[in-house]
Design an enzyme around this catalytic site. Structure first.
Site, short mmCIF file in Angstrom:
data_model
loop_
_atom_site.label_atom_id
_atom_site.label_comp_id
_atom_site.label_asym_id
_atom_site.label_seq_id
_atom_site.Cartn_x
_atom_site.Cartn_y
_atom_site.Cartn_z
N ARG A 174 37.44 27.23 37.11
CA ARG A 174 37.04 28.25 36.15
C ARG A 174 35.68 28.79 36.53
O ARG A 174 34.75 28.03 36.79
CB ARG A 174 36.93 27.66 34.73
CG ARG A 174 38.20 27.26 34.00
CD ARG A 174 39.28 28.30 33.94
NE ARG A 174 38.94 29.69 33.70
CZ ARG A 174 38.65 30.25 32.53
NH1 ARG A 174 38.65 29.54 31.44
NH2 ARG A 174 38.39 31.54 32.43
N TYR A 204 32.80 19.63 29.19
CA TYR A 204 32.85 19.88 27.75
C TYR A 204 32.70 18.58 26.97
O TYR A 204 33.21 17.53 27.40
CB TYR A 204 34.20 20.49 27.35
CG TYR A 204 34.38 21.93 27.70
CD1 TYR A 204 34.01 22.94 26.82
CD2 TYR A 204 34.95 22.30 28.92
CE1 TYR A 204 34.21 24.27 27.14
CE2 TYR A 204 35.16 23.63 29.24
CZ TYR A 204 34.78 24.61 28.34
OH TYR A 204 34.98 25.93 28.66
N HIS A 234 31.73 30.48 32.15
CA HIS A 234 32.16 31.35 31.03
C HIS A 234 31.79 30.73 29.70
O HIS A 234 31.62 29.51 29.58
CB HIS A 234 33.67 31.58 31.08
CG HIS A 234 34.47 30.32 30.85
ND1 HIS A 234 34.71 29.40 31.84
CD2 HIS A 234 35.04 29.80 29.72
CE1 HIS A 234 35.40 28.39 31.35
NE2 HIS A 234 35.62 28.60 30.06
N HIS A 265 33.21 30.92 25.67
CA HIS A 265 34.27 31.37 24.76
C HIS A 265 33.64 32.03 23.52
O HIS A 265 32.65 31.53 23.00
CB HIS A 265 35.13 30.19 24.30
CG HIS A 265 35.86 29.50 25.41
ND1 HIS A 265 37.16 29.78 25.73
CD2 HIS A 265 35.47 28.55 26.29
CE1 HIS A 265 37.55 29.02 26.75
NE2 HIS A 265 36.54 28.26 27.10
#
Lengths: 247, 199
Positions: free
Chosen positions: A162, A113, A165, A167
């Site tokens: 994780r 990120y 995905h 959000h």
């Protein structure tokens, strides 16, 4: 202020909490100290929850829903598997939710990120920011062009990862409809191992967070497509609402 | 067997996660400039009627730790108790803002217009309040609460009057510290736990 009239708003359907994640789940360690001990105080929605922010669509820029190009203002594309993420937003009565704002955010193709708190050593992509926004059309449709995010490890149990995905944040028309969820990808073996996904105890509800490959909406030699339909909390609409007090 | 209802179930919530700021407050996350105009930066603009107030506080977890990553959205009426979208609302009040804890101290500040009392569908009047929706890593579904004010008459409020444990109403009252300034801490769990709603 007794000269003011009763609100002409429509009540929200009470939330069915069984379709949502539990607040406390020891396998998702951070939830242990961030979940209230007392039960939520449930009551009918008021004018406060039945109204919600109104957005001026003119504030949206032409690249806001294109995460491949929006970080560089169209100068250079992000690295990764190009995908179209699209779907429809409906309410619990099956009605389309038009003109509602959707915001998304995600990791880059390496699972990193663009955030000061992300210390994973996978590199940042100089051409990828990681957020986008759009509004649904009159039929509740939305679309984003982006890259498929990578899976990544996170500090929870000793070796938790994780799944891939994205959000997703949605508004609807009332503040009580506010929803944040995550979209997962068909076929990802990490889905069944994820302690965050498994805070949702209803398996059918978990499955509804997994977007299928939608080959018919893909563009040959350009991008694949994944379809993610979303259902938002609805409103009760009978002719017996808005009765004066005491009737 | 019966007829089949054609109602749908709401999509399941998932935590906003630690990187929620990227999507909701990109400038805060270090992505300033990705949008021409970021939303949710203030509940009001110049010319809004009413008193400008400042509410400061923290979000505290069940271990007593001040969260550095917490954020919430605030939603409120204008000074006359009219919500944006309703007839007669102050055009300089958007009523909605996003508020982030300071990444170092964990303290947040909401600068806004003090809302007026609002009227429900049934004609009942709600005391002035600001609706709050808290999201963060570890919160699986956004937590709804409200900020009321300790210098207002809250006695007739239909929501506060539903709270059986009367001493817990105090967790929803912003305390006036000086003229135009209030203190409001949100405690997610444990001693002094804030009242959270399902409404």
């Amino acid at each position: 202020m007794s000269n003011r009239q009763p609100a002409e708003t429509t009540p929200l359907i009470p939330r069915n909490r069984d379709v949502h994640p539990v607040a406390y789940d020891p396998n998702y360690k951070t939830s242990v100290t961030r979940s209230p001990n007392f039960p939520l105080l449930a009551m009918e929605s008021t004018v406060t929850e039945e109204t919600g922010p109104v957005f001026n669509q003119n504030k949206l820029g032409p690249l806001d829903n294109n995460l491949i190009m929006n970080w560089t203002q169209g100068k250079a594309p992000a690295v990764g598997e190009r995908i179209l993420m699209h779907g429809r937003v409906l309410d619990e009565s099956g009605r389309p939710v038009p003109n509602t704002l959707i915001e998304i955010w995600q990791a880059n193709a390496g699972g990193r990120y663009r955030h000061i708190k992300d210390t994973y050593f996978a590199p940042l992509d100089p051409n990828f920011g990681g957020c986008g926004r759009t509004v649904t059309d009159e039929n509740g449709h939305y679309q984003f062009l982006t890259i498929r995010p990578g899976a990544y490890p996170w500090p929870n149990r000793a070796n938790d990862w994780r799944p891939m995905h994205i959000h997703v944040s949605l508004f609807g028309s009332g503040f009580g409809q506010r929803l944040i969820t995550q979209m997962y990808f068909q076929g990802d073996p990490l889905i069944d191992l994820c302690p965050i996904l498994s805070t949702v105890k209803d398996r059918a509800q978990v499955d509804r967070l997994v977007a299928p490959l939608d080959l018919a909406s893909s563009k040959p030699l350009d991008f694949l497509a994944y379809r993610f339909d979303i259902v938002m909390r609805g409103r009760r609409q009978t002719m017996f609402e808005n009765k004066p007090e005491g009737m | 067997m019966t007829q089949k209802l054609d109602t749908l179930q709401e999509t399941a919530s998932q935590t906003a996660g630690p990187f929620v700021h990227i999507g909701m407050v990109p400038t805060y996350a270090g992505l300033g400039g990705i949008y021409e105009e970021e939303i949710g930066t203030s509940t009001f603009s110049d010319g809004a009627k009413g008193d400008v107030i400042e509410i400061t506080g923290t979000i505290i977890d069940g271990a007593g730790f001040v969260m550095r990553d917490g954020m919430f959205e605030a939603w409120q009426a204008d000074a006359n108790g009219i919500y944006p979208g309703q007839d007669g609302v102050d055009p300089n009040v958007s009523g909605w803002a996003r508020v982030c804890a300071d990444p170092e101290s964990g303290e947040w500040t909401l600068r806004t217009i003090k809302p007026g009392s609002s009227v429900n569908r049934d004609g009942k009047e709600q005391a002035p309040h600001i609706a709050i929706w808290v999201v963060a890593r570890g919160i699986n579904i956004g937590l709804q609460t409200r900020i009321y004010f300790d210098d207002e008459d809250n006695s007739g409020d239909p929501v506060l009057s539903r709270i059986e444990h009367k001493h817990r109403i105090d967790t929803l009252l912003a305390k006036k510290t000086e003229d135009g300034k209030y203190r409001f801490d949100i405690r997610l769990q444990g001693e002094g736990e804030t009242v959270f709603f399902d409404m």
